[in-house]
Scaffold this active site. Structure first.
Site, PDB file in Angstrom:
ATOM      1  CG  HIS A  93       0.442   2.305  -9.574  1.00 52.17           C
ATOM      2  ND1 HIS A  93       0.058   1.736  -8.373  1.00 52.17           N
ATOM      3  CD2 HIS A  93      -0.556   3.157  -9.927  1.00 52.17           C
ATOM      4  CE1 HIS A  93      -1.128   2.221  -8.015  1.00 52.17           C
ATOM      5  NE2 HIS A  93      -1.512   3.081  -8.946  1.00 52.17           N
ATOM      6  CG  LEU A  96      10.143 -17.108  -3.536  1.00 50.73           C
ATOM      7  CD1 LEU A  96       9.874 -17.213  -2.045  1.00 50.73           C
ATOM      8  CD2 LEU A  96      10.623 -15.699  -3.885  1.00 50.73           C
ATOM      9  CG  ASP A 138      -2.051   0.962   1.108  1.00 53.12           C
ATOM     10  OD1 ASP A 138      -2.341   1.416  -0.012  1.00 53.12           O
ATOM     11  OD2 ASP A 138      -2.674   1.287   2.144  1.00 53.12           O
TER      12      ASP A 138
END
Length: 230
Positions: free
Chosen positions: A35, A130, A18
């Site tokens: 962004h 991962l 956020d």
């Protein structure tokens, strides 16, 4: 790099990323620049987790079912940014043995973006390092409803294990981090986070660093997790 031998390991880290828009506005820039800056942090955090042997899965809240309420031009930019990010990162995924597993209902996206998501998923399916999950058009309520609808024809009692295995994400969250200062889960991995340790930071996502992440992980390892017991 943290290589903690303690049994209290952050095997599954989930992050609510956020603060991109606010970061841009505070810098006098358009929200889309936030962004773009946030996408670079995604790369850094993913690379860090790929090198940390304790971390098995990293789930990032990229686009929620509620994000469709944002301005049309911002949504269009986010879709283009996501497609470009995935195309660019495929080589990085493969080079670092990272498996890409999206969660959420991607049917609302363009055919082109759906194909890119599926391509990256397929081409990294053999990777056994991962697991990076991007939550795309994801909402926990929607996820649970879709899982319940898949099971509604089952005759008999539905068990917790059955429902869990039908969800987009089947792994419980150990450590959930939210950047940006707000202290809420925002419909993110509600089932999986039943016993997650929650960490909230005022740092806006574009300013979040792997140094701060490492500090949070170290603090996590000191917590006594009882899971309802003593």
């Amino acid at each position: 790099m943290l290589k903690n031998s303690n049994i209290n390991r952050a095997k599954h880290i989930a992050i609510i990323m956020d603060g991109n828009g606010r970061w841009a506005e505070l810098s006098g820039k358009k929200r889309v620049k936030g962004h773009e800056a946030g996408a670079k942090v995604v790369k850094d955090v993913t690379a860090y987790c790929a090198k940390n042997r304790d971390v098995e899965r990293l789930t990032l809240y990229a686009f929620s079912t509620e994000n469709w309420k944002r301005p049309r031009l911002e949504i269009e930019f986010l879709m283009k940014l996501l497609e470009r990010y995935l195309k660019d990162e495929l080589i990085t995924y493969l080079a670092n043995n990272i498996r890409f597993e999206p969660i959420g209902d991607i049917r609302a996206f363009s055919k082109s973006l759906q194909k890119t998501i599926q391509r990256v998923k397929d081409e990294t399916a053999h990777c056994d390092g991962l697991i990076q999950s991007l939550a795309l058009n994801y909402g926990a309520h929607d996820e649970i409803l879709r899982a319940a609808n898949k099971l509604k024809e089952y005759e008999g009692d539905i068990t917790e294990e059955m429902l869990s295995n039908t969800l987009d994400c089947k792994d419980s969250v150990d450590l959930l981090i939210r950047t940006g200062g707000d202290k809420r889960l925002s419909n993110f991995l509600l089932w999986q986070s039943a016993y997650a340790e929650l960490f909230f930071t005022n740092t806006l996502w574009p300013d979040f660093t792997t140094t701060e992440l490492e500090k949070i992980i170290k603090n996590f390892t000191k917590i006594q997790r009882r899971f309802g017991g003593l």
